[in-house]
Structures are given as C-alpha cells and as structure tokens.
Design an enzyme around this catalytic site. Structure first.
Site, mmCIF file in Angstrom:
data_model
loop_
_atom_site.group_PDB
_atom_site.id
_atom_site.type_symbol
_atom_site.label_atom_id
_atom_site.label_comp_id
_atom_site.label_asym_id
_atom_site.label_seq_id
_atom_site.Cartn_x
_atom_site.Cartn_y
_atom_site.Cartn_z
ATOM 1 C CG HIS A 139 -1.462 1.103 -4.178
ATOM 2 N ND1 HIS A 139 -1.298 1.138 -6.152
ATOM 3 C CD2 HIS A 139 -1.671 0.224 -4.204
ATOM 4 C CE1 HIS A 139 -1.530 -0.072 -5.600
ATOM 5 N NE2 HIS A 139 -2.097 -0.595 -5.000
ATOM 6 C CD GLU A 194 -1.496 -3.586 -7.649
ATOM 7 O OE1 GLU A 194 -1.755 -2.905 -6.964
ATOM 8 O OE2 GLU A 194 -1.799 -5.326 -7.169
ATOM 9 C CD GLU A 248 -2.635 -1.481 0.020
ATOM 10 O OE1 GLU A 248 -2.851 -0.653 -0.672
ATOM 11 O OE2 GLU A 248 -3.092 -2.470 -0.681
HETATM 12 ZN ZN ZN Z 1 -2.802 -2.979 -5.181
#
Ligand code: ZN
Length: 495
Positions: free
Chosen positions: A264, A290, A261
């Site tokens: 991201h 991603e 995370e």
């Molecule tokens: Zn992801």
C-alpha cells in the site's frame, strides 16, 4: 491557469491540510497516544472533519468548480482532477447532514453494542442496532440513488463503477473453482507450521521487517514503520507515508503484514511529484490499492524465489529456523486451512470469506434475510463454502467490525484486489521476462519499476476500470487468478 482554477486549488489545499492534520492525529491515536487522550482527540478530530466537510460542500466550491470546468479544455491532468473533485462533491452533497450525523451516532452505539455482543457471544445484544444500521444504509442508498440494485449505490462509493452485477460476475468466476480446490486440499495432510509460532524478540522482528521493506523498495526516507494494534498504512504526502505492524509470537504476522502494508505504501509513495497534495494523488480505488498490497505480500512474499534470497537471513535472525528446511518453511507459510476467521485466512480461502459477507450484505439490504435469521444464514454459508460451521456467533457473524460501523458495500474490493494482483502480475511477467530469477537475486527494482510506470504514476487520473484496461488490455478477469492459484497449490499439496 485561470483565476477560478487557482481559487479552487487554494480551497482544495486548505481542505487537504485539514484532512492531513486529522490523519496525523489518527495515526498518533493508534500508535502513541496515552489512553487519557481519547476524549480530547475525539473532539479535535470531529472538529477538523466538520471544518473540512463544510469547506468542501460550501456553494463556493461548486461555483468555482463549474467555472473552472467551463474554462478548462485540452489539459488532461486538470480535466481528470476536476472529474475526481466533481464525483467526490456529488457524493458528499447527496447525503444530508442529518443523515451523516445519524450515521456517526449510530455507529458509535453500534461499536459499543458489537463489542459487548462479541465478548459475551450474544447476538441478541447486537441485533437491534444492526436493524437500525441496515435501515440507515438503505436510506443512504436512496439518497445516493441507483437504477438497478440497492447495493450499487453503496459499493460505488468505494469502487467507482462497481455494482452488484459487477461483483456477481466476479464471484461467479471464482466461486466453484475455489470451493473445489479447498475440498481437495482438505483431503491432504496439512504441512507442519508449528515452528512459525515461538518466542521471537520484537527487536529482531523489527530489524527483519525493515530489511524486507527496504529491499523491495519502500523508501524509509519518505516513510516509517511503527507498532499498532491493527496494521494499516496512512500518509499525508509522497514524502511521508506511515506503515504499522505488530510483533507477535506468530512470525507471519509481522513479515507478511509488513509486506502487505508496504505494498500500500509504495503505491502512495509512487504518486508523481506534480500531483502531491492534490486530488489526483494516491491510489485510485480500494480494489486497485488492495491489488498492490497483495502483490507484495503474496506474489512476491509467499513465492519460492523470494525465500531463495531471504531464507538464509531469516535463519540468522531467528536461530530457531536453523533446523527447518527452506522447503518446509515455504510450505508452512502457504498452508491452506478452512478457518472461521477472515483476517487470519490464507490466500485460497480468503475470497470465500468475502463472498459470504457480500451475499449476506445484499440479502440484508434487500430484506430477503432478516437480522434475526442472520446467524443461521451465516453458518449455512460457511458450511456450504468452507465445510465448517462456527461453534459460536462470536467466531461467526459477530467477528467483523464493519457492519457495526455502518460500512456496507466494500468487502468485495478485497477480492477484487486478490484477483487483480494476479492479472497485473501476468502482464508484468510477459513484459519483464524471468521475474523469478530477479527475485531470487534480491533484485526487486524491475518489478517496482513496472508497477510504478503502469499503476502508481497514474494516481487517480483514470477511473479504476479504465486503468485496468489500459494496463491489461482487458477488463477485470479472474482467469489468471484461478489458473495460478490452482497450479501453485496443486504443486504444494500434490493434487
Ligand atoms: Zn490491505
């Protein structure tokens, strides 16, 4: 700036504010809201969504957009912003509001039926609504339009420029090498990973997760980590990006979930200030997004040099590891195991899970597989690709939430992210030199700096496939992924 462009920007800022309020409500819903808040929260969020949608698809937006386009020339950023808004507007206006309403109604029912079917392991309770959801996806594709395959219309919404043919080409290059690699690994003894499960205090997991994300460069003055049932990353400006994680008995969940995370999150934090709160802010597509979470989770987090730096601290934080060697830990966190559940899959088998869903989605949309035959088709693919057959539909075709929510077309972006992470990394290594030595010293700034310059700072300015070409000098290419996955796991398993 022309008057029309200023008016358009003001309108988009209002829409952005409504969407931000909605995202904060959603974050709060998943992290802190008491159960009793659900009904009101649902209504509030639906109102905000409707207001944002109505403002966006109003004739005035289109008029301002057309005028702004006619008046703008030569300013690359503005032209890119107008292109992004045009595409979003086109998609939003092609879907009639009756279809949007039907979708939200069917997916609410779909979710209920799916929960019931999964908990009782009874596919027949989900089959009728799934048939309706597929019909709806077919209608949606007709509204959006496509020239080649019905899948093209749906998948392009999530990954601009992608199509069934594009995904077929991508999977064709990884399918056989992965199936072969998994078969070879299955013949070798699996490394012990029992010590990754234990009674690890949540506070220690939280401290350690914070330490890791701070070290790799997630800015905790412009973001935070909270606990939620499902890990995710959200945000509403470059100054406020939220990650969530879970602190469970299985230590990998918090360590690698948080690194994922944070990948991201750093992408979102990396938007240039001038584009904050504008349509150019944030990640360019699901696949590229991603690739960044996977980079920090796998290429950094599951590497040897990363643990050369952090293993000592892990042993201090979790004393149970004092009797476990760093090598044993490295092998455990990279254990490959053909399993039934996608979300728990390792780096090698993950793409096979995705491929199965992609192939079945295409077949369902085309009508070459009927809903009633889905469990059988699902099990056959698990046997062919992973060499295992689910003993129940709950652990088979009922495991993912996506189809119950009428989401079709985005699974392949997960695989694109895995492949791209290796393609970018190869370029990064060529530019930076001995990246392993940097990681072993805990110096992640050059890595983040490279990603920042090449990817994060570009926001949504270029189309995703153009961005890949700009960064790598070639289109999406699975060769680095195949070669490096094979090398890493051949070494690990003595193949
Ligand atoms: Zn992801």
């Amino acid at each position: 700036m022309s008057e029309n462009l200023a008016k358009l920007n003001a309108r988009l800022a209002d829409i952005n504010a409504l969407n931000a309020a909605n995202a904060i409500m959603d974050w709060d819903h998943q992290c802190y809201m008491p159960k009793g808040g659900a009904r009101a929260r649902g209504e509030h969020q639906a109102s905000l969504s409707r207001m944002a949608h109505e403002l966006f698809v109003a004739d005035e937006t289109k008029t301002l957009l057309d005028k702004a386009k006619a008046e703008t020339s030569g300013d690359e950023d503005t032209e890119a912003m107008l292109r992004v808004v045009s595409r979003d507007l086109e998609i939003s206006t092609k879907l009639p509001s009756s279809l949007v309403a039907e979708k939200s109604k069917l997916s609410a029912q779909g979710h209920e039926d799916w929960v019931e079917a999964r908990s009782t392991d009874d596919f027949s309770k989900f089959a009728p609504i799934l048939e309706k959801l597929i019909e709806l996806a077919q209608k949606e594709a007709e509204c959006l339009g496509y020239s080649d395959h019905i899948y093209d219309a749906l998948t392009d919404q999530y990954e601009e420029g992608a199509s069934k043919k594009y995904w077929d080409g991508m999977f064709d290059t990884i399918r056989q090498p992965l199936v072969d690699l998994v078969a070879k690994i299955k013949e070798k003894p699996a490394p012990d990973d029992s010590f990754l499960t234990g009674d690890f205090p949540a506070s220690a997991q939280s401290d350690f997760s914070h330490k890791l994300v701070r070290a790799i460069g997630f800015d905790l003055d412009r973001g935070r980590i909270d606990v939620a049932a499902h890990p995710f990353c959200t945000g509403w400006s470059i100054g406020d990006i939220r990650l969530t994680t879970r602190y469970q008995n299985f230590l990998n969940t918090s360590i690698f979930g948080t690194l994922h995370e944070a990948g991201h999150g750093m992408y979102e934090q990396g938007t240039p200030k001038k584009w904050d709160l504008t349509p150019l802010a944030g990640g360019v597509s699901l696949g590229v997004h991603e690739s960044q979470s996977r980079t920090w989770e796998n290429l950094v987090g599951r590497s040897r040099p990363f643990w050369d730096h952090f293993y000592g601290e892990l042993q201090v934080t979790f004393p149970a590891f004092q009797s476990i060697s760093q090598d044993a830990y490295y092998r455990a966190i990279n254990r490959v195991e053909p399993s039934l559940i996608r979300v728990e899959a390792d780096e090698v088998t993950y793409n096979l899970h995705i491929m199965i869903r992609f192939e079945l989605e295409c077949a369902l949309l085309e009508g070459s597989v009927k809903v009633k035959d889905l469990p059988e088709a699902w099990n056959e693919k698990y046997r062919a690709y992973l060499g295992i057959v689910p003993p129940s539909d709950a652990n088979g075709c009922l495991q993912d939430v996506h189809w119950s929510a009428a989401l079709m077309g985005y699974f392949p972006t997960y695989s694109m992210g895995n492949i791209l992470s290796y393609q970018f990394w190869e370029k990064l290594e060529a530019d930076l030199g001995d990246v392993n030595a940097m990681m072993a010293k805990g110096d992640f700034a050059p890595i983040l700096g490279w990603l920042q310059t090449k990817i994060y700072s570009q926001g949504k300015k270029y189309k995703p496939q153009d961005l890949v070409k700009r960064v790598c000098g070639e289109p999406l290419n699975a060769e680095p992924y195949n070669r490096r996955i094979s090398a890493k796991y051949s070494e690990l398993y003595g193949l």
